[in-house]
Design an enzyme around this catalytic site. Structure first.
Site, PDB file in Angstrom:
ATOM      1  N   ASN A  37      40.604  58.572  24.901  1.00  0.00           N
ATOM      2  CA  ASN A  37      40.082  57.564  25.824  1.00  0.00           C
ATOM      3  C   ASN A  37      39.056  58.284  26.694  1.00  0.00           C
ATOM      4  O   ASN A  37      39.394  59.245  27.375  1.00  0.00           O
ATOM      5  CB  ASN A  37      41.224  57.008  26.674  1.00  0.00           C
ATOM      6  CG  ASN A  37      40.739  56.136  27.831  1.00  0.00           C
ATOM      7  OD1 ASN A  37      41.379  56.063  28.856  1.00  0.00           O
ATOM      8  ND2 ASN A  37      39.618  55.472  27.662  1.00  0.00           N
ATOM      9  N   GLY A  38      37.828  57.804  26.680  1.00  0.00           N
ATOM     10  CA  GLY A  38      36.798  58.423  27.503  1.00  0.00           C
ATOM     11  C   GLY A  38      35.513  58.599  26.733  1.00  0.00           C
ATOM     12  O   GLY A  38      35.297  57.952  25.703  1.00  0.00           O
ATOM     13  N   CYS A  79      39.248  52.620  25.826  1.00  0.00           N
ATOM     14  CA  CYS A  79      40.327  52.818  24.867  1.00  0.00           C
ATOM     15  C   CYS A  79      41.653  53.000  25.584  1.00  0.00           C
ATOM     16  O   CYS A  79      41.686  53.258  26.786  1.00  0.00           O
ATOM     17  CB  CYS A  79      40.084  54.088  24.055  1.00  0.00           C
ATOM     18  SG  CYS A  79      38.620  54.010  23.028  1.00  0.00           S
ATOM     19  N   TYR A  85      39.783  46.641  38.051  1.00  0.00           N
ATOM     20  CA  TYR A  85      39.788  45.735  36.918  1.00  0.00           C
ATOM     21  C   TYR A  85      40.434  46.273  35.639  1.00  0.00           C
ATOM     22  O   TYR A  85      41.214  45.575  35.002  1.00  0.00           O
ATOM     23  CB  TYR A  85      38.339  45.310  36.619  1.00  0.00           C
ATOM     24  CG  TYR A  85      38.127  44.744  35.245  1.00  0.00           C
ATOM     25  CD1 TYR A  85      38.596  43.472  34.919  1.00  0.00           C
ATOM     26  CD2 TYR A  85      37.484  45.478  34.253  1.00  0.00           C
ATOM     27  CE1 TYR A  85      38.418  42.949  33.639  1.00  0.00           C
ATOM     28  CE2 TYR A  85      37.295  44.962  32.983  1.00  0.00           C
ATOM     29  CZ  TYR A  85      37.769  43.704  32.687  1.00  0.00           C
ATOM     30  OH  TYR A  85      37.601  43.202  31.442  1.00  0.00           O
ATOM     31  N   GLY A  87      41.257  47.873  24.704  1.00  0.00           N
ATOM     32  CA  GLY A  87      40.398  47.913  23.521  1.00  0.00           C
ATOM     33  C   GLY A  87      40.933  47.002  22.438  1.00  0.00           C
ATOM     34  O   GLY A  87      42.124  47.030  22.146  1.00  0.00           O
TER      35      GLY A  87
END
Ligand code: SF4
Length: 472
Positions: free
Chosen positions: A110-111, A9, A250, A36
């Site tokens: 996020n996570g 995210c 990445y 995302g």
């Protein structure tokens, strides 16, 4: 390029009275779209009232100009999601809103928490009914139910109970807060914008709106933004820093800064080291676009072999919700990449990519290059073999699907059909980051998880027997 890895995210938050916070958030989410593509959402506050719009789809599909014009205020948070905990449906889109003390608390995350089940069950026993299956709602409910009057104190009360990887942006009627887990596994940075401040998963989210990068939110820290300006407080004692090293390889954009380094430069160094570790006689060095580009440039510069593009990426495919027909599905990777036959035919190619996950995509790409007339295909991967699954918010695979978990490099080479294959060593990967290995989570490669993963979770993703967790 890693079509086989889905990010988790991206989060963003802004506080300013001098500009349109909804539009700023919209543009920032655009810059974070790579993190995302399943859903997007923005919540705003004008100090008294709050409004939110979220839906399934990419940022450009979810918001219209009219929608944004209706989202008025001076505080906003935004989110782009790829599902990790909880499946893909509207209720799991973020931000999540929960009533709190006559107002609301909004949370975007996020996570991935690894004690969600435990926290959720405890809340259910207290009579809480959840609307979604996401761990974010669990945190929002915990904040809402906190006995603390101030949201800052509520965060301090709740954070020590969370285990896992998280970067949150939290909004109430009058405050914006950014929080990072004690290990700092997922990134979050803060910048200055006009009379106010912004928070973003990546510095590229600040750049796009012209905000000035200040610094990263430290592990265990919270950044508090309100009418008094920007302040930092410790929310939970920091542990060993463990930023996800895959952000360097990445996930994050190459124009983002982490630990003070442009990821573009780190990736270029990874390519240079690849050329030192695995030189080969060839005519062209070509990347798998887009994420293989900086490492391919590095390989080309270090080896003196010309850089060339041989595969053109369809930049606008994004994530489609239209089911492809059987004939289109069979095109596979062709939907995303198209070979420049003239530049490939009869050439000995060094092909640089960031990772191999299951190996099927790489195999298809090698075949596509051979079909286009490549004389030799030498794969160079700018990370070590990806052998262990992620439990911290990145949707990689279960362990048995990771090709490197069960096959040696030579077996993988044979599987993908390349003439040679080399993975970057851990030593040179770390060197490219200019930070010690201890500052990173490298669990994908060595199974050393900075936050212990419960047996049940490990068994689900690793399909291991109890007692054999993580040691295969
Ligand atoms: Fe990143 Fe891998 Fe660690 Fe997950 S397990 S946080 S993807 S390095």
């Amino acid at each position: 390029m890693s079509f086989e890895i889905n990010e988790s995210c991206g989060v963003f938050g802004i506080y300013t009275r001098e500009d349109d916070v909804a539009k700023l958030t919209y543009y920032a989410l655009y810059a974070l779209q790579h993190r995302g593509q399943e859903s997007a959402g923005i919540a705003v506050s004008d100090g008294r009232e709050t409004l939110m719009l979220k839906d399934m789809g990419m940022v450009s599909q979810v918001f219209s100009e009219r929608d944004l014009n209706n989202l008025r205020g001076h505080i906003a948070i935004g989110h782009v999601r790829y599902s990790t905990t909880g499946s893909t449906f509207w209720e799991n889109a973020q931000p999540v809103q929960v009533p709190r003390r006559g107002g609301s608390v909004f949370v975007a995350h996020n996570g991935n928490l690894i004690n969600t089940v435990e926290l959720r069950n405890a809340l259910k026993e207290e009579g809480v009914r959840f609307r979604s299956t996401s761990d974010t709602e669990v945190v929002a409910v915990m904040l809402a139910r906190s006995s603390q009057q101030s949201i800052v104190d509520a965060v301090k009360e709740v954070m020590p109970r969370l285990t896992g990887a998280y970067a949150f942006v939290v909004m109430t009627e009058d405050r914006l807060i950014g929080i990072r887990d004690p290990h700092g596994i997922r990134p979050l940075c803060v910048g200055r914008y006009m009379d106010g401040y912004a928070l973003s998963s990546e510095s590229a989210g600040l750049d796009i709106i012209g905000a000035e990068y200040i610094r990263e939110v430290e592990p265990g820290e919270m950044a508090i933004i309100d009418d008094d300006g920007l302040g930092f407080e410790t929310a939970v004692t920091a542990a060993k820093p463990s930023l996800c090293i895959f952000e360097y390889i990445y996930f994050a954009r190459p124009d983002s800064i982490m630990y003070g380094t442009y990821l573009y430069h780190a990736r270029k160094h990874m390519g240079m080291s690849l050329a030192d570790e695995a030189p080969v006689e060839a005519d062209v060095v070509m990347p798998i676009p887009d994420t293989g580009v900086p490492a391919a440039i590095g390989y080309s510069q270090a080896s003196g072999i010309a850089f060339g593009e041989g595969l053109i990426k369809n930049r606008y495919i994004g994530r489609t919700f239209i089911q492809p027909t059987q004939a289109i599905r069979q095109l596979g990777v062709r939907l995303k990449l198209n070979p420049l036959i003239h530049d490939i035919k009869g050439k000995r190619l060094v092909v640089v990519d960031d990772s191999i996950v299951r190996g099927n995509t790489t195999k298809e790409i090698v075949k596509m290059l051979r079909d286009a007339g490549a004389k030799e295909v030498h794969m160079r991967i700018s990370s070590p073999p990806d052998m262990y699954p992620c439990f911290y918010g990145i949707d990689t695979s279960i362990r048995k699907e990771l090709i490197a978990s069960s096959r040696k490099v030579e077996e993988i080479r044979r599987f993908i059909g390349a003439d040679s294959l080399h993975y970057l060593s851990m030593e040179n990967l770390v060197k490219a980051t200019r930070r010690p290995k201890e500052d990173f989570c490298t669990a994908c490669f060595d199974g050393e998880y900075p936050v212990p993963v419960p047996d049940e979770m490990m068994m689900t993703k690793c399909r291991l027997e109890k007692g054999k967790v993580g040691v295969q």
